[in-house]
Each structure stands twice: as C-alpha cells, then as structure tokens.
Design a protein around this motif. Sequence first.
Motif, PDB file in Angstrom:
ATOM      1  N   LEU A  79      55.361  68.919  -4.223  1.00  0.00           N
ATOM      2  CA  LEU A  79      55.930  69.702  -5.315  1.00  0.00           C
ATOM      3  C   LEU A  79      55.195  69.353  -6.600  1.00  0.00           C
ATOM      4  CD1 LEU A  79      59.735  69.281  -4.582  1.00  0.00           C
ATOM      5  CD2 LEU A  79      58.296  71.251  -4.058  1.00  0.00           C
ATOM      6  N   ARG A  80      54.825  70.384  -7.362  1.00  0.00           N
ATOM      7  CA  ARG A  80      54.170  70.166  -8.653  1.00  0.00           C
ATOM      8  C   ARG A  80      54.907  70.963  -9.720  1.00  0.00           C
ATOM      9  NH1 ARG A  80      48.197  72.267  -9.799  1.00  0.00           N
ATOM     10  NH2 ARG A  80      49.308  74.228  -9.545  1.00  0.00           N
ATOM     11  N   GLU A  81      55.338  70.273 -10.756  1.00  0.00           N
ATOM     12  CA  GLU A  81      56.018  70.919 -11.881  1.00  0.00           C
ATOM     13  C   GLU A  81      55.172  70.707 -13.130  1.00  0.00           C
ATOM     14  OE1 GLU A  81      60.101  70.797 -14.517  1.00  0.00           O
ATOM     15  OE2 GLU A  81      59.637  69.159 -13.165  1.00  0.00           O
ATOM     16  N   CYS A 114      55.056  71.503 -17.272  1.00  0.00           N
ATOM     17  CA  CYS A 114      55.867  71.889 -18.424  1.00  0.00           C
ATOM     18  C   CYS A 114      54.997  71.772 -19.673  1.00  0.00           C
ATOM     19  CB  CYS A 114      57.099  70.995 -18.540  1.00  0.00           C
ATOM     20  SG  CYS A 114      58.202  71.469 -19.867  1.00  0.00           S
ATOM     21  N   ASN A 159      57.016  76.734 -18.096  1.00  0.00           N
ATOM     22  CA  ASN A 159      57.485  75.801 -17.078  1.00  0.00           C
ATOM     23  C   ASN A 159      57.258  76.447 -15.713  1.00  0.00           C
ATOM     24  OD1 ASN A 159      58.602  73.650 -15.799  1.00  0.00           O
ATOM     25  ND2 ASN A 159      60.636  73.887 -16.628  1.00  0.00           N
ATOM     26  N   THR A 182      56.766  75.709 -11.311  1.00  0.00           N
ATOM     27  CA  THR A 182      56.891  74.814 -10.169  1.00  0.00           C
ATOM     28  C   THR A 182      56.138  75.426  -8.993  1.00  0.00           C
ATOM     29  OG1 THR A 182      59.066  74.097 -10.919  1.00  0.00           O
ATOM     30  CG2 THR A 182      58.511  73.653  -8.640  1.00  0.00           C
ATOM     31  N   LYS A 187      54.960  74.780  -4.791  1.00  0.00           N
ATOM     32  CA  LYS A 187      55.300  74.064  -3.562  1.00  0.00           C
ATOM     33  C   LYS A 187      54.156  74.263  -2.579  1.00  0.00           C
ATOM     34  CE  LYS A 187      59.076  73.897  -0.211  1.00  0.00           C
ATOM     35  NZ  LYS A 187      60.376  74.525   0.113  1.00  0.00           N
TER      36      LYS A 187
END
Length: 91
Positions: A40-42, A44, A80, A82, A84
Amino acid sequence: MPSGWFLLLRFWLRVDGVLMRLRDTRMHCAFGDNVNPIILRESCWREARFQALAAKGYPSDAAAYNDPSIISQRLPVVMNKTHKLKVSSNM
C-alpha cells in the motif's frame, strides 16, 4: 519486522515569506503464510502560502515554522492518493 515493513518518506520545502510545501509518502507491506504480499502506498501533498497562513491567524514569521511535524497540521491538503499493488508469486 518479520511480518512486513513500513516506510515513511518526507520532503519539506520552506521558502521564507513565500510558501511551504510538504510531501509525505507512506508505504506498507504485510507478509503472511499462504498470502501474496500487498503493498500500500499513500501520498499526501500539503501546501500553503505564508499570506494564506497569516490570514488564518497563524504567525507570518518564518522562524515559527521549524518543525515539519507540527506544521503539517496547519497546511491544507492539496492531494491525497492511495495505491494498492498486489504481488503474485508465480515463479
């Protein structure tokens, strides 16, 4: 960690009297038996001009902004996202 990994990347730019920009990227991957890993990469992005912060009642002096961890709460979120990534083990 035997069960996975976590990574935090932070880029902080302060141009005194002009703007502040903060880019955070967090990545996490968990491992498990009989389970393909998922990453997972978020990301912001936060940003504000000194004038906009002063209009909200925050200090306009650049010396008040030395710690990006504290400043991040004052900067509005620009973007923002996200992502996957499923990793298959077909070898």
